[in-house]
Design an enzyme around this catalytic site. Structure first.
Site, PDB file in Angstrom:
ATOM      1  N   CYS A 126       3.097   0.240   1.926  1.00 24.22           N
ATOM      2  CA  CYS A 126       2.218  -0.898   2.187  1.00 24.22           C
ATOM      3  C   CYS A 126       2.924  -2.183   1.761  1.00 24.22           C
ATOM      4  O   CYS A 126       3.397  -2.297   0.630  1.00 24.22           O
ATOM      5  CB  CYS A 126       0.926  -0.715   1.402  1.00 24.22           C
ATOM      6  SG  CYS A 126      -0.068  -2.195   1.229  1.00 24.22           S
ATOM      7  N   GLU A 127       2.987  -3.133   2.671  1.00 20.35           N
ATOM      8  CA  GLU A 127       3.685  -4.381   2.361  1.00 20.35           C
ATOM      9  C   GLU A 127       2.923  -5.263   1.383  1.00 20.35           C
ATOM     10  O   GLU A 127       3.490  -6.205   0.842  1.00 20.35           O
ATOM     11  CB  GLU A 127       3.990  -5.162   3.646  1.00 20.35           C
ATOM     12  CG  GLU A 127       2.800  -5.714   4.362  1.00 20.35           C
ATOM     13  CD  GLU A 127       3.167  -6.395   5.677  1.00 20.35           C
ATOM     14  OE1 GLU A 127       2.487  -7.379   6.013  1.00 20.35           O
ATOM     15  OE2 GLU A 127       4.102  -5.951   6.369  1.00 20.35           O
ATOM     16  N   HIS A 128       1.677  -4.960   1.120  1.00 22.60           N
ATOM     17  CA  HIS A 128       0.891  -5.796   0.214  1.00 22.60           C
ATOM     18  C   HIS A 128       1.039  -5.401  -1.253  1.00 22.60           C
ATOM     19  O   HIS A 128       0.967  -6.254  -2.135  1.00 22.60           O
ATOM     20  CB  HIS A 128      -0.586  -5.762   0.607  1.00 22.60           C
ATOM     21  CG  HIS A 128      -0.836  -6.305   1.972  1.00 22.60           C
ATOM     22  ND1 HIS A 128      -1.745  -5.748   2.842  1.00 22.60           N
ATOM     23  CD2 HIS A 128      -0.271  -7.348   2.637  1.00 22.60           C
ATOM     24  CE1 HIS A 128      -1.734  -6.425   3.975  1.00 22.60           C
ATOM     25  NE2 HIS A 128      -0.853  -7.396   3.873  1.00 22.60           N
ATOM     26  N   HIS A 129       1.208  -4.095  -1.528  1.00 24.98           N
ATOM     27  CA  HIS A 129       1.272  -3.625  -2.915  1.00 24.98           C
ATOM     28  C   HIS A 129       2.495  -2.769  -3.211  1.00 24.98           C
ATOM     29  O   HIS A 129       2.666  -2.317  -4.332  1.00 24.98           O
ATOM     30  CB  HIS A 129       0.008  -2.827  -3.263  1.00 24.98           C
ATOM     31  CG  HIS A 129      -1.242  -3.623  -3.119  1.00 24.98           C
ATOM     32  ND1 HIS A 129      -2.059  -3.518  -2.015  1.00 24.98           N
ATOM     33  CD2 HIS A 129      -1.812  -4.560  -3.924  1.00 24.98           C
ATOM     34  CE1 HIS A 129      -3.081  -4.346  -2.143  1.00 24.98           C
ATOM     35  NE2 HIS A 129      -2.959  -4.986  -3.288  1.00 24.98           N
ATOM     36  N   GLN A 145      -0.567  -0.640   8.529  1.00 26.49           N
ATOM     37  CA  GLN A 145      -0.781   0.434   9.499  1.00 26.49           C
ATOM     38  C   GLN A 145      -1.010  -0.100  10.906  1.00 26.49           C
ATOM     39  O   GLN A 145      -0.514   0.469  11.883  1.00 26.49           O
ATOM     40  CB  GLN A 145      -1.964   1.288   9.046  1.00 26.49           C
ATOM     41  CG  GLN A 145      -2.258   2.468   9.944  1.00 26.49           C
ATOM     42  CD  GLN A 145      -3.338   3.358   9.383  1.00 26.49           C
ATOM     43  OE1 GLN A 145      -3.444   3.534   8.187  1.00 26.49           O
ATOM     44  NE2 GLN A 145      -4.159   3.917  10.255  1.00 26.49           N
ATOM     45  N   HIS A 171      -4.228   5.489   2.037  1.00 22.23           N
ATOM     46  CA  HIS A 171      -3.465   4.414   1.413  1.00 22.23           C
ATOM     47  C   HIS A 171      -3.625   4.462  -0.102  1.00 22.23           C
ATOM     48  O   HIS A 171      -4.734   4.319  -0.614  1.00 22.23           O
ATOM     49  CB  HIS A 171      -3.957   3.065   1.942  1.00 22.23           C
ATOM     50  CG  HIS A 171      -3.642   2.871   3.395  1.00 22.23           C
ATOM     51  ND1 HIS A 171      -2.712   1.963   3.821  1.00 22.23           N
ATOM     52  CD2 HIS A 171      -4.117   3.478   4.514  1.00 22.23           C
ATOM     53  CE1 HIS A 171      -2.615   2.003   5.139  1.00 22.23           C
ATOM     54  NE2 HIS A 171      -3.462   2.923   5.586  1.00 22.23           N
ATOM     55  N   CYS A 211      -2.760   2.310  -2.166  1.00 19.38           N
ATOM     56  CA  CYS A 211      -3.199   1.020  -2.703  1.00 19.38           C
ATOM     57  C   CYS A 211      -4.722   0.978  -2.820  1.00 19.38           C
ATOM     58  O   CYS A 211      -5.256   0.245  -3.654  1.00 19.38           O
ATOM     59  CB  CYS A 211      -2.679  -0.145  -1.865  1.00 19.38           C
ATOM     60  SG  CYS A 211      -3.180  -0.117  -0.134  1.00 19.38           S
TER      61      CYS A 211
END
Length: 183
Positions: free
Chosen positions: A75-78, A116, A144, A146
């Site tokens: 995941c590019e956010h976390h 995703q 996920h 995250c």
């Protein structure tokens, strides 16, 4: 590059209050750097390289479906993993793609920092590009970490995303056939 990444992992561990020189962590920065390089290897691949000429003439015009392609991404956010499966279908237009290439295309894009929704679109557009299909459909179902390990901590949650191109978008019966086959 590995040494630079390992140096940063070492620094992160120190900032978290850990001693990267203790026995259990001595080699962790190097291992983590190599793992991250593997998990993001898709940045160093191209669609041409992955397909490697495995597009073949064919007279079939019926749906081709590859189900349950395992995928692992970050995941590019976390920077936490998401894990799931991908279903890809297409309607050939004189060309078919070698079976293993669906998994290789999925891996190439999954092995990048991702969300995703974009992953599904990238896979669909890649299959469309190499086959010139009359339509492409992709559904990804994933869990996920995250969402499971932090934040709301919902262990049984999963996410589904879909992309429909060409006939899968424009013909409800084609879309329904695909969705029925993957359920």
């Amino acid at each position: 590059m590995t040494d630079d990444i390992a140096h940063h992992y070492r620094h992160i561990m120190q900032q978290l209050g850990e001693n990267p020189d203790r026995e259990g962590l001595k080699d962790t920065p190097d291992r983590a750097a190599r793992a991250m390089e593997f998990l993001t290897a898709g940045y160093h691949q191209s669609l041409d390289e992955v397909v490697n000429g495995a597009v073949f003439d064919s007279g079939t015009d019926e749906m081709v479906l590859v189900k349950d392609i395992e995928l692992y991404s970050i995941c590019e956010h976390h920077l936490l993993p998401f894990i799931g499966k991908c279903h890809v279908a297409y309607l050939p237009n004189g060309k078919v793609l070698g079976l293993s290439k669906f998994a290789r295309i999925t891996d190439m894009f999954a092995r990048r920092l991702q969300i995703q929704e974009n992953l599904a679109l990238q896979i669909a557009e890649a299959v469309q590009e190499v086959t010139n299909a009359r339509g492409v459909a992709v559904v990804i179902e994933a869990q996920h970490l995250c969402m499971m390990m932090r934040g709301v901590e919902k262990q049984n949650s999963s996410m589904s995303s879909s992309v429909m191109l060409g006939a899968f978008r424009n013909k409800p019966s084609t879309r329904q056939e695909f969705l029925t086959l993957i359920s």
